[in-house]
Design a protein around this motif. Sequence first.
Motif, mmCIF file in Angstrom:
data_model
loop_
_atom_site.group_PDB
_atom_site.id
_atom_site.type_symbol
_atom_site.label_atom_id
_atom_site.label_comp_id
_atom_site.label_asym_id
_atom_site.label_seq_id
_atom_site.Cartn_x
_atom_site.Cartn_y
_atom_site.Cartn_z
ATOM 1 N N LEU A 9 33.226 62.079 39.921
ATOM 2 C CA LEU A 9 31.994 61.755 40.660
ATOM 3 C C LEU A 9 32.134 60.519 41.540
ATOM 4 O O LEU A 9 31.323 60.305 42.448
ATOM 5 C CB LEU A 9 30.823 61.591 39.699
ATOM 6 N N ALA A 10 33.167 59.698 41.286
ATOM 7 C CA ALA A 10 33.290 58.419 41.996
ATOM 8 C C ALA A 10 33.328 58.566 43.518
ATOM 9 O O ALA A 10 32.620 57.825 44.223
ATOM 10 C CB ALA A 10 34.519 57.656 41.499
ATOM 11 N N PRO A 11 34.128 59.482 44.094
ATOM 12 C CA PRO A 11 34.153 59.565 45.560
ATOM 13 C C PRO A 11 32.788 59.901 46.163
ATOM 14 O O PRO A 11 32.408 59.341 47.193
ATOM 15 C CB PRO A 11 35.175 60.678 45.828
ATOM 16 N N GLU A 12 32.051 60.817 45.523
ATOM 17 C CA GLU A 12 30.739 61.187 46.044
ATOM 18 C C GLU A 12 29.769 60.018 45.947
ATOM 19 O O GLU A 12 28.982 59.758 46.868
ATOM 20 C CB GLU A 12 30.199 62.391 45.267
ATOM 21 N N LEU A 13 29.827 59.281 44.831
ATOM 22 C CA LEU A 13 28.902 58.166 44.635
ATOM 23 C C LEU A 13 29.197 57.037 45.625
ATOM 24 O O LEU A 13 28.273 56.483 46.243
ATOM 25 C CB LEU A 13 28.999 57.652 43.206
ATOM 26 N N GLU A 74 13.357 59.514 39.561
ATOM 27 C CA GLU A 74 13.610 58.546 40.638
ATOM 28 C C GLU A 74 15.093 58.434 40.923
ATOM 29 O O GLU A 74 15.506 58.352 42.090
ATOM 30 C CB GLU A 74 13.041 57.175 40.282
ATOM 31 N N LEU A 75 15.924 58.432 39.881
ATOM 32 C CA LEU A 75 17.360 58.397 40.103
ATOM 33 C C LEU A 75 17.811 59.653 40.842
ATOM 34 O O LEU A 75 18.634 59.587 41.764
ATOM 35 C CB LEU A 75 18.110 58.269 38.771
ATOM 36 N N ALA A 76 17.234 60.804 40.464
ATOM 37 C CA ALA A 76 17.572 62.053 41.146
ATOM 38 C C ALA A 76 17.153 62.011 42.609
ATOM 39 O O ALA A 76 17.849 62.547 43.486
ATOM 40 C CB ALA A 76 16.919 63.229 40.434
ATOM 41 N N ASP A 77 16.045 61.348 42.871
ATOM 42 C CA ASP A 77 15.598 61.219 44.253
ATOM 43 C C ASP A 77 16.549 60.347 45.071
ATOM 44 O O ASP A 77 16.752 60.570 46.267
ATOM 45 C CB ASP A 77 14.185 60.627 44.274
ATOM 46 N N ALA A 81 20.078 65.438 42.181
ATOM 47 C CA ALA A 81 19.988 65.920 40.795
ATOM 48 C C ALA A 81 21.367 66.128 40.186
ATOM 49 O O ALA A 81 21.608 65.795 39.015
ATOM 50 C CB ALA A 81 19.176 67.216 40.754
ATOM 51 N N SER A 82 22.288 66.689 40.955
ATOM 52 C CA SER A 82 23.623 66.967 40.427
ATOM 53 C C SER A 82 24.349 65.685 40.041
ATOM 54 O O SER A 82 24.922 65.582 38.948
ATOM 55 C CB SER A 82 24.446 67.736 41.465
ATOM 56 N N LEU A 87 26.237 61.530 36.155
ATOM 57 C CA LEU A 87 26.221 60.134 35.706
ATOM 58 C C LEU A 87 25.824 60.045 34.238
ATOM 59 O O LEU A 87 26.404 59.265 33.466
ATOM 60 C CB LEU A 87 25.258 59.314 36.568
ATOM 61 N N LEU A 88 24.854 60.855 33.847
ATOM 62 C CA LEU A 88 24.434 60.872 32.442
ATOM 63 C C LEU A 88 25.501 61.483 31.549
ATOM 64 O O LEU A 88 25.815 60.956 30.470
ATOM 65 C CB LEU A 88 23.117 61.641 32.309
ATOM 66 N N ASP A 89 26.090 62.586 31.974
ATOM 67 C CA ASP A 89 27.107 63.255 31.160
ATOM 68 C C ASP A 89 28.349 62.383 30.970
ATOM 69 O O ASP A 89 29.010 62.444 29.934
ATOM 70 C CB ASP A 89 27.507 64.598 31.795
ATOM 71 N N SER A 90 28.669 61.582 31.980
ATOM 72 C CA SER A 90 29.870 60.737 31.909
ATOM 73 C C SER A 90 29.645 59.459 31.110
ATOM 74 O O SER A 90 30.604 58.746 30.793
ATOM 75 C CB SER A 90 30.328 60.359 33.320
ATOM 76 N N GLY A 91 28.386 59.140 30.806
ATOM 77 C CA GLY A 91 28.074 57.893 30.116
ATOM 78 C C GLY A 91 27.866 56.722 31.043
ATOM 79 O O GLY A 91 27.597 55.601 30.578
ATOM 80 N N ALA A 92 27.985 56.947 32.356
ATOM 81 C CA ALA A 92 27.724 55.862 33.296
ATOM 82 C C ALA A 92 26.255 55.455 33.266
ATOM 83 O O ALA A 92 25.912 54.295 33.529
ATOM 84 C CB ALA A 92 28.117 56.279 34.706
#
Length: 507
Positions: A9-13, A74-77, A81-82, A87-92
């Motif tokens: 997920l890092a490159p997208e973030l 709000e985070l999804a906004d 959403a993806s 971020l939640l699944d990775s523990g970030a």
Amino acid sequence: MTRTPLTVLAPELTALFDAAGLTAAGVAGHLGPDFTEAMHRGEPAAVRYVTSDGSTLSRLIRVFILRDAVPATELADLVGASLTTRLLDSGAAVSDLHGTVRMALDIRPHVIVGVNRWVFSDADASMTPHVPGPDHVLGVGAASLSLLQSTPVTPVGSALDLGTGSGVQALGQFGLAESITATDVHPRALDLAEATFAGADARVELLQGPWFEPVAGRTFDRIVANPPFVVGLPEVGHVYRDSGLNLDGASELVVSQAPGYLAPGGTAHLLAAWVHTHDQSWAQRVASWLPDRGVAAWVIERDVADPAHYVGTWLRDESIDPRSPEAAARTEAWLAHFAEHGVIGIGFGFVAIRNIGDEPSDILAESMPQTFSDPLGPEVEEYFARTAWLRDRSAQELADATFLTRPGLARENIAVADKDAGVGFAPAALRLTRTDGPRWSHDVDEHLAAVVSGLHPQGLSLAETVGLYAMANGLDEDELVQAAVPAVVDLIRHGLVLPAELAELVE
């Protein structure tokens, strides 16, 4: 195969952050200078106050820098959403039963060697109450920034970041080194470093293991290391700072072993700490860690702390209240250990090492207490060039060479109130001072100052310049040449004077 979902997920973030202006410069411009300083001081309420406008960048600052808890919607906004799910699944990020989420990691923008980067690390105590655990992975701290500033930024073939942590030093070599290897004994550090590198599209070889073991038998053109150099008891409380070796054993290990992993002409750039004792000077102690042949080394002490100050500083680093019973017990044990080993101070600084083949080692250990703001990396490279020139020449060859004064070199005539006369000023000192780099300053006499002023790269040799000055002032030429050569050598080592052959270093 990646080590962690963070890497995916890092490159997208980081691309999203870049587009939204969540860069070091973007945040500073959005907050303004006063509130940016408040952020750096760890005053989240002030930053929260100035980011109440509801803009996208303000909301990103609150979520990712202040690590404020927000509804998952709000985070999804903000990031989609993806990406929120990942971020939640990775523990970030972590959520509670009420659908509120908070960032568990620190993903903060920095400028690394002039480029916008984002470093993935564990959350620190700068914005939220937090006590770092034993496995804490540090982000970009003052020590890592100082090492970045003291490391050259010229191209090399291969680079090794020993004890990479969250990947800061290896990131500093991206775009400079053709290949980069990063090692760490701590698996979690490698996980976060991998995410840091992925966010920068940096290709880095990651190896797990202690010290130099993962790269046994290999050599590198550049080694950088910010090791766990905290001076203390032989135990590991926090893996990012404690080595398990006694006192300054971690610094001794890295400094003494680094030369064996340098390619011909390769250099190492290390942070280190060392103890001061009554029995041995710190300079002798650190010099004893290096071999008698094969290296040029410049050891720079930037700061010295007394034992009590040192212990208090590192207890605060782990968020221990110095007034607490825990702090009292830790302080007593630490100071008793120092007293047992005769420690009267702890020095901190940089060690730069160059492989010079089979020549006798050339080691200079000195204090650099003066304040300066220029990066030290270019000075380190120039220092090695200056000392290489000196090693190849005899005293007679030095006398026969031509030189130039460094551009911007200042002559300072210092006078103080004349106490004896009761009026006016009396000369107190004459100094030559660099106005660039580390601002070295040398006290000189009128003779040496006059000789330096007469040097010209296309002019007379040092001996001829001294001869003219001696003739004009009725002085013994041979004696003056013999005195001038070692004095000029000292000026060359600190770059106040340069051999004509090295004039391109300051062009």
